[in-house]
Scaffold this active site. Structure first.
Site, PDB file in Angstrom:
ATOM      1  N   CYS A 132       0.659  -1.179   0.021  1.00  0.00           N
ATOM      2  CA  CYS A 132       0.097   0.021   0.069  1.00  0.00           C
ATOM      3  C   CYS A 132       0.843   1.249   0.048  1.00  0.00           C
ATOM      4  O   CYS A 132       1.668   1.490  -1.091  1.00  0.00           O
ATOM      5  CB  CYS A 132      -0.924  -0.159   1.157  1.00  0.00           C
ATOM      6  SG  CYS A 132      -2.217   1.117   1.100  1.00  0.00           S
ATOM      7  N   HIS A 152      -3.705  -5.535   0.718  1.00  0.00           N
ATOM      8  CA  HIS A 152      -2.873  -5.845   2.208  1.00  0.00           C
ATOM      9  C   HIS A 152      -2.964  -7.442   2.681  1.00  0.00           C
ATOM     10  O   HIS A 152      -3.753  -7.930   3.145  1.00  0.00           O
ATOM     11  CB  HIS A 152      -3.598  -5.193   3.205  1.00  0.00           C
ATOM     12  CG  HIS A 152      -3.418  -3.654   3.165  1.00  0.00           C
ATOM     13  ND1 HIS A 152      -2.330  -3.034   3.880  1.00  0.00           N
ATOM     14  CD2 HIS A 152      -4.097  -2.685   2.832  1.00  0.00           C
ATOM     15  CE1 HIS A 152      -2.607  -1.637   3.799  1.00  0.00           C
ATOM     16  NE2 HIS A 152      -3.572  -1.564   3.154  1.00  0.00           N
ATOM     17  N   GLU A 176      -1.094  -8.777   4.708  1.00  0.00           N
ATOM     18  CA  GLU A 176      -0.723  -8.832   6.138  1.00  0.00           C
ATOM     19  C   GLU A 176      -2.166  -8.831   7.039  1.00  0.00           C
ATOM     20  O   GLU A 176      -2.178  -9.229   8.011  1.00  0.00           O
ATOM     21  CB  GLU A 176       0.221  -7.822   6.613  1.00  0.00           C
ATOM     22  CG  GLU A 176      -0.490  -6.440   7.148  1.00  0.00           C
ATOM     23  CD  GLU A 176      -0.670  -5.708   5.619  1.00  0.00           C
ATOM     24  OE1 GLU A 176      -0.885  -6.098   4.634  1.00  0.00           O
ATOM     25  OE2 GLU A 176      -1.064  -4.392   6.152  1.00  0.00           O
TER      26      GLU A 176
END
Lengths: 80, 222
Positions: free
Chosen positions: B86, B196, B198
């Site tokens: 990002c 994302h 994660e």
């Protein structure tokens, strides 16, 4: 010496903010409005009196940080 | 595998990245402040999501000039693996470590939702545990994710198999050229992506599609 840098999107690069501003101007009744493009103005005070040197320094600033030359172009105005 | 997460002022996914890294590598990552000038001895550096330096000037532009980035760049040139998520992707383009630029979303709206992605390339340390063509779901949360580059650069990225993640047809959230969501550097050791991974490493948080990305790194770099 004072420098004024204009950073704008290159021709042909989509400018959704400019488009939104154009729509808003139409909404306000400004019927004469055509395409709108927006950008940034950056004013810099410089401890340099020689115009050619000042221009060279500001050009380097534009290339290294002030503009992303993948999509943006810049113009430099010097005063003083 | 040893890892580090760079923390910029106004990073906000640094701790999410740290949690995912600790879960999947078994070791706490080093948290490195942007003002530090040297990375610790690690195999992977993560540039996390957020709004580094308040997105002043352009997203990622100020962060790309911070002292730690000099070392990140030098070590990446020598082969260190770097993952920019990002805002981290924006920093990588501004630092000249990846080509192109991330512009304002075509619809001008901040988009925050899960998107479907196709894993296009598995020949990388980041994606070897995925299947080629596998469809995954990662969340996006950005206002400036519209990947743009000139046609020659886009052709080169595709020709060299460097487009790793692509938004699934009809699910491009930001107007990105050729539905590009994530790309590799020429040496394939730097990955930048807007979604994302994660945030989808724990079923309790809504999904596990991001786990293979970190498992790939563990396998490749341990």
């Amino acid at each position: 010496m004072k420098a004024r840098v204009f950073v704008t999107l290159k021709n042909g690069v989509l400018d959704p903010q400019g488009k939104a501003i154009g729509h808003a101007l139409h909404g306000l009744g400004f019927r004469a409005v055509g395409e709108v493009r927006q950008g940034k103005v950056i004013d810099i005070e410089l401890a340099e009196r020689d115009e050619a040197k000042a221009r060279a320094i500001v050009k380097e600033m534009c290339e290294k940080l002030l503009a992303n030359t993948v999509i943006e172009k810049y113009e430099i105005e010097l005063d003083g | 595998m040893k890892s580090a997460v760079v923390v910029f002022p106004a990073s906000n996914c640094d701790r999410d990245a740290a949690v995912a890294l600790e879960q999947l590598t078994g070791k706490k990552p080093a948290m490195v402040w942007h003002h530090d000038s040297e990375l610790p001895d690690v195999d992977l550096v993560v540039l996390p999501g957020g709004f580094a330096y308040g997105d002043y000037l352009r997203c990622g532009a100020m962060a790309a000039q911070s002292p730690i980035m000099r070392d990140v760049k030098t070590k990446a040139e020598k082969g260190l693996s770097v993952l920019g998520i990002c805002n981290g992707f924006q920093v990588l383009t501004e630092a000249g470590m990846l080509p192109g630029v991330l512009m304002r979303n075509a619809e001008l709206k901040f988009v925050c939702r899960p998107v479907s992605l196709d894993v296009e390339e598995t020949q990388s340390a980041f994606t070897r545990k995925y299947e080629k063509g596998q469809r995954v779901s990662f969340p996006v949360a950005h206002g400036d994710g519209n990947y743009t580059a000139d046609e020659a650069t886009l052709d080169r990225l595709e020709g060299e198999g460097r487009v790793v993640f692509r938004y699934a047809p009809g699910d491009n959230p930001n107007g990105s050229a050729r539905n590009i969501a994530g790309i590799l550097s020429r040496k394939r050791n730097v990955l930048g992506l807007m979604p994302h991974p994660e945030r989808v490493c724990d079923a309790a948080l809504g999904g596990t599609d991001g786990r293979p990305l970190f498992e790939s790194l563990v396998e490749a770099l341990s």
